[in-house]
Write a protein that holds these residues in place. Structure first.
Motif, mmCIF file in Angstrom:
data_model
loop_
_atom_site.group_PDB
_atom_site.id
_atom_site.type_symbol
_atom_site.label_atom_id
_atom_site.label_comp_id
_atom_site.label_asym_id
_atom_site.label_seq_id
_atom_site.Cartn_x
_atom_site.Cartn_y
_atom_site.Cartn_z
ATOM 1 N N VAL A 161 52.461 5.941 -86.537
ATOM 2 C CA VAL A 161 53.784 6.573 -86.444
ATOM 3 C C VAL A 161 54.228 6.985 -87.846
ATOM 4 O O VAL A 161 54.244 6.174 -88.763
ATOM 5 N N GLU A 162 54.594 8.238 -87.995
ATOM 6 C CA GLU A 162 55.010 8.743 -89.297
ATOM 7 C C GLU A 162 56.450 8.323 -89.586
ATOM 8 O O GLU A 162 57.316 8.401 -88.725
ATOM 9 N N THR A 163 56.669 7.888 -90.802
ATOM 10 C CA THR A 163 58.028 7.518 -91.189
ATOM 11 C C THR A 163 58.855 8.788 -91.345
ATOM 12 O O THR A 163 58.389 9.792 -91.872
ATOM 13 N N ALA A 164 60.070 8.756 -90.856
ATOM 14 C CA ALA A 164 60.979 9.900 -90.931
ATOM 15 C C ALA A 164 62.394 9.357 -91.077
ATOM 16 O O ALA A 164 62.586 8.227 -91.539
ATOM 17 N N ALA A 165 63.371 10.146 -90.663
ATOM 18 C CA ALA A 165 64.750 9.674 -90.724
ATOM 19 C C ALA A 165 64.895 8.421 -89.864
ATOM 20 O O ALA A 165 64.361 8.368 -88.751
ATOM 21 N N PRO A 166 65.572 7.392 -90.366
ATOM 22 C CA PRO A 166 65.734 6.149 -89.595
ATOM 23 C C PRO A 166 66.345 6.405 -88.230
ATOM 24 O O PRO A 166 67.215 7.259 -88.073
ATOM 25 N N MET A 167 65.867 5.672 -87.241
ATOM 26 C CA MET A 167 66.363 5.806 -85.877
ATOM 27 C C MET A 167 67.227 4.594 -85.518
ATOM 28 O O MET A 167 66.960 3.485 -85.979
ATOM 29 N N GLU A 168 68.223 4.825 -84.717
ATOM 30 C CA GLU A 168 69.040 3.717 -84.213
ATOM 31 C C GLU A 168 68.353 3.143 -82.985
ATOM 32 O O GLU A 168 68.696 3.456 -81.846
ATOM 33 N N ILE A 169 67.358 2.334 -83.228
ATOM 34 C CA ILE A 169 66.572 1.778 -82.133
ATOM 35 C C ILE A 169 66.141 0.362 -82.477
ATOM 36 O O ILE A 169 65.955 0.023 -83.659
ATOM 37 N N THR A 170 66.007 -0.456 -81.453
ATOM 38 C CA THR A 170 65.549 -1.831 -81.622
ATOM 39 C C THR A 170 64.213 -1.993 -80.921
ATOM 40 O O THR A 170 64.048 -1.575 -79.767
ATOM 41 N N VAL A 171 63.255 -2.571 -81.622
ATOM 42 C CA VAL A 171 61.915 -2.791 -81.070
ATOM 43 C C VAL A 171 61.772 -4.268 -80.729
ATOM 44 O O VAL A 171 62.061 -5.134 -81.554
ATOM 45 N N VAL A 172 61.322 -4.549 -79.503
ATOM 46 C CA VAL A 172 61.133 -5.936 -79.077
ATOM 47 C C VAL A 172 59.726 -6.109 -78.517
ATOM 48 O O VAL A 172 59.155 -5.179 -77.946
#
Length: 342
Positions: A161-172
């Motif tokens: 996954v390419e780093t880009a603008a931060p996303m408002e997401i939570t990974v669990v």
């Protein structure tokens, strides 16, 4: 054009070959249909408008086509390259036809097939992971929570996954620890994916395979309960599919346990559950938050599985549960087509 050269190029630089095939396909179709707009061409080729735009811009810069209000048309230079382009695009069309056929027969919204067979070339797994990583950004539109399993292919996808603008997401994590290699466990993958997406993550400190009573006790802990609640309401689920027989060996099951699973008809494992060829759960699953009957119902399910030997396992899971995305390789896709007698 010598097809052996194309085969060699696809092995040396599969990512660049993919771009060449799309450009050649756009070149050929513009020659046949031009003038034509990008949106109309994307619909005809079953490509995204972004892919068509990138290919068309590159062809324009190379002097092969022009843009106007009427649409795209080939230049004289582009017309001279159509025949060679047709040879390059042939492989892409073959894969596209296979993807579209599997989408219809499996009922998966989007199937992506990469060249090769991971059972014969481990590099194919990396290409599938790269493709899955690219598709994941689109799948996450409007999502707030994504759940991920462990496993080599899913771990590779997170890495790609390419780093880009931060996303408002939570990974669990979608499952607890399974032992073995730490870097491919769900907790580790969740942390890595969150880092790549610029989001937050939560860890699940619960081993898989606990007796139901012990699992219930742990689920009452606040730090565990919070993660389970996020998992139950995940918008996207990214996971891998394994052959039941392979996983039995990796988990060190006794001969009696293996025989019982085979007798029950287990052909696939996903999310800690064993499925038979009809997609029914036949064993496993003391999951605290996931219910196999709801696979793909509450979350947008995305599966990544490669290798011709996994074809039956992929069909068992994907043909019987709703999926937004399946990323696989040519070896598995071709065998799936034969299994379904397409």
């Amino acid at each position: 054009m010598d097809t052996s050269i194309l085969d060699t190029l696809s092995q040396i630089a599969p990512d660049l070959m993919e771009q060449m095939e799309i450009r050649a396909l756009v070149l050929e179709r513009v020659g046949a249909l031009g003038p034509i707009g990008r949106r109309a061409l994307a619909a005809r080729l079953h490509l995204t408008e972004r892919e068509v735009r990138a290919a068309a811009d590159a062809l324009r810069d190379a002097g092969c086509l022009t843009h106007s209000a009427a649409g795209m048309e080939l230049t004289e230079h582009g017309q001279n390259l159509v025949e060679a382009g047709r040879a390059v695009s042939r492989g892409r069309r073959t894969l596209k036809n296979l993807e579209q056929t599997l989408e219809r027969k499996l009922g998966v919204r989007r199937v992506c097939v990469v060249r090769g067979d991971a059972d014969l070339d481990e590099g194919v797994m990396r290409e599938a992971a790269r493709e899955a990583a690219g598709q994941l950004r689109f799948l996450l539109g409007g999502a707030h929570v994504i759940a991920v399993t462990g496993g080599r292919t899913v771990a590779m996808t997170a890495q790609e996954v390419e780093t880009a603008a931060p996303m408002e997401i939570t990974v669990v994590p979608a499952q607890g620890g399974l032992g073995g290699v730490v870097r491919t466990q769900a907790n580790t993958v969740a942390e890595l994916l969150a880092e790549r997406l610029g989001g937050a993550y939560r860890l699940l400190h619960v081993p898989d395979g606990l007796p139901l009573g012990a699992a219930d006790e742990l689920s009452r802990l606040p730090q565990v309960r919070e993660v389970l609640e996020l998992l139950r309401h995940a918008d996207v689920l990214l996971y891998g599919i394994a052959r039941a027989e392979d996983l039995q060996r990796r988990r060190g099951m006794s001969r009696g346990e293996c025989e019982a699973l085979l007798k029950a008809g287990a052909v696939a494992e996903a999310l800690g559950f064993y499925f038979d060829a009809q997609g029914r759960v036949v064993s496993g699953g003391q999951s605290l938050a996931l219910c196999p009957e709801e696979l793909g119902v509450r979350s947008r399910a995305a599966a990544v599985a490669v290798g011709g030997r996994k074809a039956e396992a992929i069909v068992a899971v994907c043909a019987h549960h709703p999926h937004q995305l399946l990323v696989t390789d040519e070896g598995a896709a071709s065998r799936i087509a034969r299994l379904l007698r397409l």
